[in-house]
Design a protein around this motif. Structure first.
Motif, PDB file in Angstrom:
ATOM      1  N   ARG A  83     -75.391 -19.354 -14.011  1.00  0.00           N
ATOM      2  CA  ARG A  83     -75.176 -19.486 -12.572  1.00  0.00           C
ATOM      3  C   ARG A  83     -74.709 -18.189 -11.921  1.00  0.00           C
ATOM      4  O   ARG A  83     -74.591 -18.115 -10.702  1.00  0.00           O
ATOM      5  N   ALA A  84     -74.403 -17.194 -12.750  1.00  0.00           N
ATOM      6  CA  ALA A  84     -73.854 -15.948 -12.215  1.00  0.00           C
ATOM      7  C   ALA A  84     -74.899 -15.233 -11.370  1.00  0.00           C
ATOM      8  O   ALA A  84     -76.004 -14.974 -11.812  1.00  0.00           O
ATOM      9  N   GLY A  85     -74.548 -14.909 -10.138  1.00  0.00           N
ATOM     10  CA  GLY A  85     -75.423 -14.138  -9.273  1.00  0.00           C
ATOM     11  C   GLY A  85     -74.807 -12.788  -9.013  1.00  0.00           C
ATOM     12  O   GLY A  85     -73.842 -12.386  -9.657  1.00  0.00           O
ATOM     13  N   ALA A  86     -75.342 -12.084  -8.067  1.00  0.00           N
ATOM     14  CA  ALA A  86     -74.853 -10.741  -7.777  1.00  0.00           C
ATOM     15  C   ALA A  86     -73.403 -10.767  -7.329  1.00  0.00           C
ATOM     16  O   ALA A  86     -72.626  -9.882  -7.666  1.00  0.00           O
ATOM     17  N   ASP A  87     -73.047 -11.749  -6.526  1.00  0.00           N
ATOM     18  CA  ASP A  87     -71.681 -11.814  -6.013  1.00  0.00           C
ATOM     19  C   ASP A  87     -71.012 -13.141  -6.320  1.00  0.00           C
ATOM     20  O   ASP A  87     -70.034 -13.501  -5.679  1.00  0.00           O
ATOM     21  N   GLU A  88     -71.531 -13.882  -7.273  1.00  0.00           N
ATOM     22  CA  GLU A  88     -70.994 -15.216  -7.527  1.00  0.00           C
ATOM     23  C   GLU A  88     -70.888 -15.453  -9.022  1.00  0.00           C
ATOM     24  O   GLU A  88     -71.824 -15.255  -9.774  1.00  0.00           O
ATOM     25  N   LEU A  89     -69.731 -15.872  -9.464  1.00  0.00           N
ATOM     26  CA  LEU A  89     -69.515 -16.195 -10.861  1.00  0.00           C
ATOM     27  C   LEU A  89     -68.546 -17.350 -10.918  1.00  0.00           C
ATOM     28  O   LEU A  89     -67.507 -17.340 -10.258  1.00  0.00           O
ATOM     29  N   GLU A  90     -68.874 -18.366 -11.682  1.00  0.00           N
ATOM     30  CA  GLU A  90     -68.000 -19.519 -11.798  1.00  0.00           C
ATOM     31  C   GLU A  90     -67.922 -19.935 -13.264  1.00  0.00           C
ATOM     32  O   GLU A  90     -68.652 -19.435 -14.109  1.00  0.00           O
ATOM     33  N   GLY A  91     -67.020 -20.853 -13.535  1.00  0.00           N
ATOM     34  CA  GLY A  91     -66.806 -21.283 -14.905  1.00  0.00           C
ATOM     35  C   GLY A  91     -65.367 -21.031 -15.298  1.00  0.00           C
ATOM     36  O   GLY A  91     -64.481 -20.857 -14.462  1.00  0.00           O
ATOM     37  N   GLU A  92     -65.110 -21.015 -16.594  1.00  0.00           N
ATOM     38  CA  GLU A  92     -63.753 -20.863 -17.115  1.00  0.00           C
ATOM     39  C   GLU A  92     -63.672 -19.632 -17.999  1.00  0.00           C
ATOM     40  O   GLU A  92     -64.568 -19.362 -18.802  1.00  0.00           O
ATOM     41  N   LEU A  93     -62.609 -18.872 -17.846  1.00  0.00           N
ATOM     42  CA  LEU A  93     -62.340 -17.697 -18.675  1.00  0.00           C
ATOM     43  C   LEU A  93     -60.955 -17.861 -19.287  1.00  0.00           C
ATOM     44  O   LEU A  93     -59.968 -18.036 -18.569  1.00  0.00           O
ATOM     45  N   VAL A  94     -60.882 -17.844 -20.609  1.00  0.00           N
ATOM     46  CA  VAL A  94     -59.601 -17.997 -21.307  1.00  0.00           C
ATOM     47  C   VAL A  94     -59.190 -16.649 -21.886  1.00  0.00           C
ATOM     48  O   VAL A  94     -59.935 -16.039 -22.670  1.00  0.00           O
ATOM     49  N   VAL A  95     -58.015 -16.187 -21.499  1.00  0.00           N
ATOM     50  CA  VAL A  95     -57.488 -14.897 -21.930  1.00  0.00           C
ATOM     51  C   VAL A  95     -56.209 -15.133 -22.719  1.00  0.00           C
ATOM     52  O   VAL A  95     -55.343 -15.903 -22.299  1.00  0.00           O
ATOM     53  N   ALA A  96     -56.098 -14.493 -23.879  1.00  0.00           N
ATOM     54  CA  ALA A  96     -54.880 -14.581 -24.686  1.00  0.00           C
ATOM     55  C   ALA A  96     -54.342 -13.180 -24.900  1.00  0.00           C
ATOM     56  O   ALA A  96     -55.105 -12.245 -25.168  1.00  0.00           O
ATOM     57  N   ALA A  97     -53.039 -13.024 -24.758  1.00  0.00           N
ATOM     58  CA  ALA A  97     -52.408 -11.719 -24.935  1.00  0.00           C
ATOM     59  C   ALA A  97     -51.318 -11.820 -25.973  1.00  0.00           C
ATOM     60  O   ALA A  97     -50.501 -12.742 -25.946  1.00  0.00           O
ATOM     61  N   GLN A  98     -51.328 -10.877 -26.890  1.00  0.00           N
ATOM     62  CA  GLN A  98     -50.230 -10.781 -27.847  1.00  0.00           C
ATOM     63  C   GLN A  98     -48.964 -10.463 -27.063  1.00  0.00           C
ATOM     64  O   GLN A  98     -48.961  -9.600 -26.183  1.00  0.00           O
ATOM     65  N   MET A  99     -47.885 -11.155 -27.350  1.00  0.00           N
ATOM     66  CA  MET A  99     -46.665 -11.030 -26.567  1.00  0.00           C
ATOM     67  C   MET A  99     -46.203  -9.578 -26.468  1.00  0.00           C
ATOM     68  O   MET A  99     -46.117  -8.870 -27.459  1.00  0.00           O
ATOM     69  N   GLY A 100     -45.926  -9.146 -25.226  1.00  0.00           N
ATOM     70  CA  GLY A 100     -45.440  -7.798 -24.993  1.00  0.00           C
ATOM     71  C   GLY A 100     -46.518  -6.803 -24.632  1.00  0.00           C
ATOM     72  O   GLY A 100     -46.201  -5.704 -24.179  1.00  0.00           O
ATOM     73  N   LEU A 101     -47.796  -7.156 -24.785  1.00  0.00           N
ATOM     74  CA  LEU A 101     -48.883  -6.232 -24.479  1.00  0.00           C
ATOM     75  C   LEU A 101     -49.503  -6.574 -23.126  1.00  0.00           C
ATOM     76  O   LEU A 101     -49.754  -7.730 -22.820  1.00  0.00           O
ATOM     77  N   GLY A 102     -49.750  -5.536 -22.336  1.00  0.00           N
ATOM     78  CA  GLY A 102     -50.411  -5.735 -21.051  1.00  0.00           C
ATOM     79  C   GLY A 102     -49.558  -6.413 -20.005  1.00  0.00           C
ATOM     80  O   GLY A 102     -50.085  -6.929 -19.011  1.00  0.00           O
ATOM     81  N   THR A 103     -48.246  -6.410 -20.176  1.00  0.00           N
ATOM     82  CA  THR A 103     -47.373  -7.110 -19.240  1.00  0.00           C
ATOM     83  C   THR A 103     -47.515  -6.569 -17.828  1.00  0.00           C
ATOM     84  O   THR A 103     -47.505  -7.328 -16.850  1.00  0.00           O
ATOM     85  N   ARG A 104     -47.642  -5.258 -17.687  1.00  0.00           N
ATOM     86  CA  ARG A 104     -47.800  -4.654 -16.370  1.00  0.00           C
ATOM     87  C   ARG A 104     -49.263  -4.562 -15.954  1.00  0.00           C
ATOM     88  O   ARG A 104     -49.575  -4.597 -14.763  1.00  0.00           O
ATOM     89  N   GLN A 105     -50.169  -4.419 -16.919  1.00  0.00           N
ATOM     90  CA  GLN A 105     -51.558  -4.132 -16.582  1.00  0.00           C
ATOM     91  C   GLN A 105     -52.408  -5.377 -16.354  1.00  0.00           C
ATOM     92  O   GLN A 105     -53.297  -5.382 -15.493  1.00  0.00           O
TER      93      GLN A 105
END
Length: 318
Positions: A83-105
């Motif tokens: 379904r992704a178009g030039a300006d459209e994206l839908e669905g689910e994205l699951v992100v996992a971060a190791q504790m302490g990494l990327g806290t600011r970013q």
């Protein structure tokens, strides 16, 4: 078997009842019951058993649900890609971060992703234990992960984003008297606030202490970096955390250590990842990751963050 049946079974397992599952799915209760019975007949097994606490998966049901969750997430990713178009994206994205990494970013990158794709549903969770992260990856639950070190097993491709420098967090009086860099041996006599056994951060500290032949006393173990920093600020003990994990307002209590301690930050994405994962990876590459030093006046962090040259075109690492 259908993806809809898998979704219904997962909803029942999470809710503990057909009624609650139907409410969460916004469908009629008889529809859920019919789908579950049809699934059990086709499989020839019983997926759920009724207890005083409600419906709970049987042993074979738990095994089935693990694979069903993988299938459902894969179907959602495929649907979002289609379904992704030039300006459209839908669905689910699951992100996992190791504790302490990327806290600011990570918050900045995710905010930019949401602005670009407002219909994209994003779920983020922080995990202290690298073994749990690996288990989730093998189940296919995680779309993109932030981890300290190379990817293992060929399930994901690793992209080096930068390096996290670790800092020691001192009490107010200690910080006032401390030099711009603190030797580990100077604080080895202090009680230490450490992290849960098995966590990646405690593994870093354990290796640092072993390599420098140090064995300080442990006064407390905590599960969150913020807790460790706040307790250190109150004088309970000292702790060692990634510099970016220090909450705003506590930077003046931190010092880099000698010998220096750092950890590579790697974004792990699945081979052939979809547009959502690749868009987030690109945004993470644009964030600043590498901490170059302190202000030199004893005031703590100078917020001097730059992206190391290797992150400009971060190639997969293994």
């Amino acid at each position: 078997m259908t993806i809809r049946q898998f979704e219904y079974a997962l909803a029942v397992a999470e809710a503990g009842s057909v009624t609650a599952a139907a409410e969460s799915l916004r469908v009629a209760q008889p529809s859920v019951s019919q789908q579950i019975r049809g699934l059990e007949r086709e499989l020839g097994v019983t997926l759920f058993t009724r207890t005083s606490a409600g419906l709970v998966p049987t042993a074979v049901g738990r095994a089935f649900l693990r694979d069903a969750e993988v299938a459902v997430r894969a179907a959602r990713r495929a649907r979002a890609t289609a379904r992704a178009g030039a300006d459209e994206l839908e669905g689910e994205l699951v992100v996992a971060a190791q504790m302490g990494l990327g806290t600011r970013q990570l918050p900045g990158a995710l905010s930019a992703l949401r602005r670009r794709f407002p219909r994209l549903e994003i779920t983020v969770f922080e995990e202290a234990n690298p073994a749990e992260l690996e288990r989730l990856a093998r189940r296919g639950v995680v779309d993109l992960g932030l981890m300290g070190g190379p990817c293992q097993g060929g399930l994901y491709e690793g992209h080096h984003l930068g390096d996290e420098e670790f800092v020691v967090v001192l009490g107010s009086e200690q910080a006032r008297l401390a030099a711009d860099r603190v030797e580990l041996r100077e604080v080895a006599r202090e009680p230490w606030i450490r992290f849960d056994h098995g966590s990646a951060l405690d593994g870093v500290l354990r290796d640092v202490l072993r390599d420098n032949d140090l064995a300080p006393a442990t006064v407390a173990r905590v599960s969150q970096t913020t807790t460790a920093v706040r307790w250190a600020a109150h004088g309970l003990g000292v702790t060692l955390v990634p510099a970016s994990a220090v909450p705003p307002g506590f930077e003046y209590l931190t010092r880099p250590v000698l010998p220096a301690v750092s950890m590579p930050t790697v974004a792990a994405v699945r081979p052939g990842a979809g547009p959502a994962e690749m868009a987030l990876l690109d945004l993470l590459r644009q964030e600043t990751w590498y901490y170059t030093g302190f202000s030199g006046n004893g005031s703590g962090l100078a917020h001097n963050w730059v992206a190391p040259p290797s992150t400009t075109n971060s190639a997969p690492v293994v």
